[in-house]
Scaffold this motif. Structure first.
Motif, PDB file in Angstrom:
ATOM      1  N   UNK A 235       0.824  -1.207   0.000  1.00  9.16           N
ATOM      2  CA  UNK A 235       0.000   0.000   0.000  1.00  9.16           C
ATOM      3  C   UNK A 235       0.858   1.257   0.000  1.00  9.16           C
ATOM      4  N   UNK A 236       1.944   1.261   0.776  1.00 10.48           N
ATOM      5  CA  UNK A 236       2.816   2.438   0.840  1.00 10.48           C
ATOM      6  C   UNK A 236       3.569   2.644  -0.469  1.00 10.48           C
ATOM      7  N   UNK A 237       4.056   1.548  -1.069  1.00 10.95           N
ATOM      8  CA  UNK A 237       4.744   1.663  -2.362  1.00 10.95           C
ATOM      9  C   UNK A 237       3.781   2.141  -3.439  1.00 10.95           C
ATOM     10  N   UNK A 238       2.532   1.695  -3.367  1.00 10.85           N
ATOM     11  CA  UNK A 238       1.521   2.160  -4.319  1.00 10.85           C
ATOM     12  C   UNK A 238       1.301   3.666  -4.160  1.00 10.85           C
ATOM     13  N   UNK A 239       1.285   4.144  -2.924  1.00  9.25           N
ATOM     14  CA  UNK A 239       1.128   5.578  -2.686  1.00  9.25           C
ATOM     15  C   UNK A 239       2.310   6.362  -3.268  1.00  9.25           C
ATOM     16  N   UNK A 240       3.522   5.832  -3.099  1.00  8.62           N
ATOM     17  CA  UNK A 240       4.705   6.490  -3.649  1.00  8.62           C
ATOM     18  C   UNK A 240       4.636   6.546  -5.165  1.00  8.62           C
ATOM     19  N   UNK A 241       4.222   5.440  -5.794  1.00 11.66           N
ATOM     20  CA  UNK A 241       4.113   5.403  -7.249  1.00 11.66           C
ATOM     21  C   UNK A 241       3.069   6.392  -7.739  1.00 11.66           C
ATOM     22  N   UNK A 242       1.898   6.418  -7.078  1.00  4.95           N
ATOM     23  CA  UNK A 242       0.838   7.337  -7.484  1.00  4.95           C
ATOM     24  C   UNK A 242       1.300   8.784  -7.366  1.00  4.95           C
ATOM     25  N   UNK A 243       2.018   9.096  -6.305  1.00  3.71           N
ATOM     26  CA  UNK A 243       2.488  10.470  -6.108  1.00  3.71           C
ATOM     27  C   UNK A 243       3.523  10.861  -7.164  1.00  3.71           C
ATOM     28  N   UNK A 244       4.297   9.883  -7.633  1.00  6.54           N
ATOM     29  CA  UNK A 244       5.332  10.167  -8.642  1.00  6.54           C
ATOM     30  C   UNK A 244       4.798  10.098 -10.064  1.00  6.54           C
ATOM     31  N   UNK A 245       3.536   9.737 -10.230  1.00  6.51           N
ATOM     32  CA  UNK A 245       2.963   9.683 -11.579  1.00  6.51           C
ATOM     33  C   UNK A 245       2.899   8.307 -12.194  1.00  6.51           C
ATOM     34  N   UNK A 246       3.172   7.249 -11.407  1.00  4.68           N
ATOM     35  CA  UNK A 246       2.939   5.893 -11.900  1.00  4.68           C
ATOM     36  C   UNK A 246       4.114   4.976 -12.127  1.00  4.68           C
ATOM     37  N   UNK A 247       5.383   5.392 -11.930  1.00  7.83           N
ATOM     38  CA  UNK A 247       6.483   4.456 -12.189  1.00  7.83           C
ATOM     39  C   UNK A 247       6.562   3.375 -11.117  1.00  7.83           C
ATOM     40  N   UNK A 248       7.257   2.286 -11.451  1.00  6.50           N
ATOM     41  CA  UNK A 248       7.455   1.209 -10.485  1.00  6.50           C
ATOM     42  C   UNK A 248       8.325   1.686  -9.329  1.00  6.50           C
ATOM     43  N   UNK A 249       7.938   1.301  -8.128  1.00  3.76           N
ATOM     44  CA  UNK A 249       8.685   1.655  -6.919  1.00  3.76           C
ATOM     45  C   UNK A 249       9.146   0.375  -6.250  1.00  3.76           C
ATOM     46  N   UNK A 250      10.437   0.251  -6.005  1.00  2.00           N
ATOM     47  CA  UNK A 250      10.942  -0.917  -5.289  1.00  2.00           C
ATOM     48  C   UNK A 250      10.482  -0.843  -3.837  1.00  2.00           C
ATOM     49  N   UNK A 251      10.024  -1.957  -3.304  1.00  2.00           N
ATOM     50  CA  UNK A 251       9.480  -1.947  -1.941  1.00  2.00           C
ATOM     51  C   UNK A 251      10.533  -1.569  -0.905  1.00  2.00           C
ATOM     52  N   UNK A 252      11.812  -1.685  -1.248  1.00  2.00           N
ATOM     53  CA  UNK A 252      12.861  -1.296  -0.309  1.00  2.00           C
ATOM     54  C   UNK A 252      12.911   0.208  -0.095  1.00  2.00           C
ATOM     55  N   UNK A 253      12.259   0.974  -0.972  1.00  2.00           N
ATOM     56  CA  UNK A 253      12.241   2.429  -0.838  1.00  2.00           C
ATOM     57  C   UNK A 253      11.200   2.932   0.156  1.00  2.00           C
ATOM     58  N   UNK A 254      10.309   2.053   0.600  1.00  2.00           N
ATOM     59  CA  UNK A 254       9.202   2.490   1.450  1.00  2.00           C
ATOM     60  C   UNK A 254       9.722   2.978   2.799  1.00  2.00           C
ATOM     61  N   UNK A 255       9.354   4.202   3.218  1.00  2.00           N
ATOM     62  CA  UNK A 255       9.795   4.710   4.532  1.00  2.00           C
ATOM     63  C   UNK A 255       9.068   3.998   5.665  1.00  2.00           C
ATOM     64  N   UNK A 256       9.717   3.869   6.789  1.00  2.00           N
ATOM     65  CA  UNK A 256       9.135   3.166   7.922  1.00  2.00           C
ATOM     66  C   UNK A 256       8.214   4.045   8.755  1.00  2.00           C
ATOM     67  N   UNK A 257       8.310   5.361   8.557  1.00  2.00           N
ATOM     68  CA  UNK A 257       7.582   6.269   9.447  1.00  2.00           C
ATOM     69  C   UNK A 257       6.436   7.007   8.765  1.00  2.00           C
ATOM     70  N   UNK A 258       6.053   6.600   7.558  1.00  2.00           N
ATOM     71  CA  UNK A 258       4.968   7.275   6.864  1.00  2.00           C
ATOM     72  C   UNK A 258       3.884   6.284   6.446  1.00  2.00           C
ATOM     73  N   UNK A 259       2.645   6.666   6.634  1.00  2.00           N
ATOM     74  CA  UNK A 259       1.517   5.863   6.172  1.00  2.00           C
ATOM     75  C   UNK A 259       1.274   6.149   4.694  1.00  2.00           C
ATOM     76  N   UNK A 260       0.522   5.291   4.009  1.00  2.00           N
ATOM     77  CA  UNK A 260       0.143   5.609   2.623  1.00  2.00           C
ATOM     78  C   UNK A 260      -0.540   6.974   2.517  1.00  2.00           C
ATOM     79  N   UNK A 261      -1.410   7.289   3.472  1.00  2.00           N
ATOM     80  CA  UNK A 261      -2.071   8.595   3.504  1.00  2.00           C
ATOM     81  C   UNK A 261      -1.039   9.716   3.629  1.00  2.00           C
ATOM     82  N   UNK A 262      -0.083   9.545   4.534  1.00  2.00           N
ATOM     83  CA  UNK A 262       0.944  10.565   4.717  1.00  2.00           C
ATOM     84  C   UNK A 262       1.785  10.759   3.468  1.00  2.00           C
ATOM     85  N   UNK A 263       2.077   9.662   2.768  1.00  2.00           N
ATOM     86  CA  UNK A 263       2.864   9.755   1.533  1.00  2.00           C
ATOM     87  C   UNK A 263       2.089  10.529   0.471  1.00  2.00           C
ATOM     88  N   UNK A 264       0.808  10.225   0.317  1.00  2.00           N
ATOM     89  CA  UNK A 264       0.011  10.895  -0.714  1.00  2.00           C
ATOM     90  C   UNK A 264      -0.257  12.356  -0.376  1.00  2.00           C
TER      91      UNK A 264
END
Length: 339
Positions: A308-337
């Protein structure tokens, strides 16, 4: 082997829809008895209504911990560490089940585990325990799917203006987090990257999304999720050059392999048994008595939240693939978006 003549006392913390489902499942499970329900506020009218409907007492979390062998935490995600810390004081409690999503950040999942260091913790993933879903996944293990797709639509939960902060995200988290363990099992290996070529985001909540998942073994899956369905619908389908396997989840799971129904009439004799809720509670009972291991555990909860968090990162960046290792530990999907 579980000896069902032994009765295990189960308590449910929470008073919403998820808590109701778990409490009803306890009443249908072999070897379990519902000792009571609790809520963050002892005066909660919803807890009183649930207890009245189930003919059990409303307990404080501390009292529930004293009288129960196992507990189900089904409060909103942001409050679960507090509940877990209260339960940890119990000398009687033997195992805990945590509703999905377990927390709103990866750091929150780690805090949840730290709050209950001496107790086995199961992550709620009822569909992994559902008989016909298991049959569908068994069929997929011998396939080489070139097509793997989840289609999921639910009515707008309409949780109010603070739902993003309280629940951590939109459709990719709720109900998405309950389905990511099934999709991961069908993919056959851990998810490596997540792309969102299309998303509908309003006030930091993803209300609809088309998601492309890629596993570390190179297998891909698509998920089409939305919050605007008139009635809840969910289906997972896999196909290779020789076979097609499909399971429709709601209202009761029905699976087909190559067009032929699988399962027996007994699989749907009780709706909560068909959806895996009853078997999940029965496994929790076995975990409490050392007869089974915690499956799925909080690693599965972390994986679902990571998607869910990686999906939020991808959506915020316009749709590119996001490696799950990039997901921050301190942000929710809501916070990322919300940024």
């Amino acid at each position: 082997m579980c000896h069902y003549l032994r009765v295990t006392s189960v308590g449910v913390v929470g008073a919403g829809r998820a808590a109701t489902l778990h409490a009803e499942a306890v009443r249908a499970a072999r070897g379990a008895t519902l000792a009571g329900v609790s809520a963050l506020s002892p005066a909660s009218p919803r807890a009183a209504a649930l207890a009245g409907a189930l003919d059990c007492p409303v307990l404080t979390v501390a009292d529930l911990a004293r009288v129960c062998d196992v507990a189900v935490i089904a409060t909103p995600p942001a409050s679960r560490v507090e509940v877990a810390a209260a339960l940890a004081e119990s000398r009687r409690l033997r195992a805990v089940l945590v509703e999905s999503p377990a927390a709103i950040t990866l750091g929150g999942v780690a805090e949840l585990a730290a709050a209950l260091p001496d107790h086995p913790i199961m992550a709620a993933a009822n569909l992994l325990h559902a008989p016909v879903v298991r049959r569908m996944l068994d069929a997929v293990t011998v396939m080489e799917p070139h097509h793997l797709e989840l289609r999921l639509g639910v009515p707008d939960p309409a949780r109010g203006p603070n739902s993003g902060r309280a629940f951590g995200g939109g459709v990719t988290l709720d109900p998405g987090a309950g389905f990511w363990p099934v999709v991961t099992a069908a993919m056959g290996s851990a998810i490596e990257s997540v792309a969102v070529p299309r998303a509908d985001v309003v006030d930091g909540l993803d209300r609809a999304a088309l998601i492309v998942l890629r596993s570390i073994a190179g297998r891909t899956a698509r998920a089409d999720l939305r919050w605007d369905a008139r009635v809840a619908e969910a289906a997972l389908e896999a196909a290779d050059s020789a076979h097609v396997a499909r399971v429709d989840i709601w209202p009761v799971p029905v699976a087909e392999i190559d067009g032929a129904p699988v399962g027996s009439p007994g699989d749907s004799s009780h709706p909560l048994a068909a959806l895996g809720f009853v078997a999940q509670i029965e496994r929790l009972v076995r975990v409490a008595h050392g007869e089974a291991h915690s499956w799925p555990d909080l690693d599965a909860a972390s994986s679902a939240l990571t998607v869910a968090a990686a999906a939020a990162m991808s959506a915020r960046r316009g749709g590119p693939a996001v490696n799950v290792r990039e997901v921050p530990r301190d942000q929710s999907p809501f916070g990322i978006l919300r940024g």
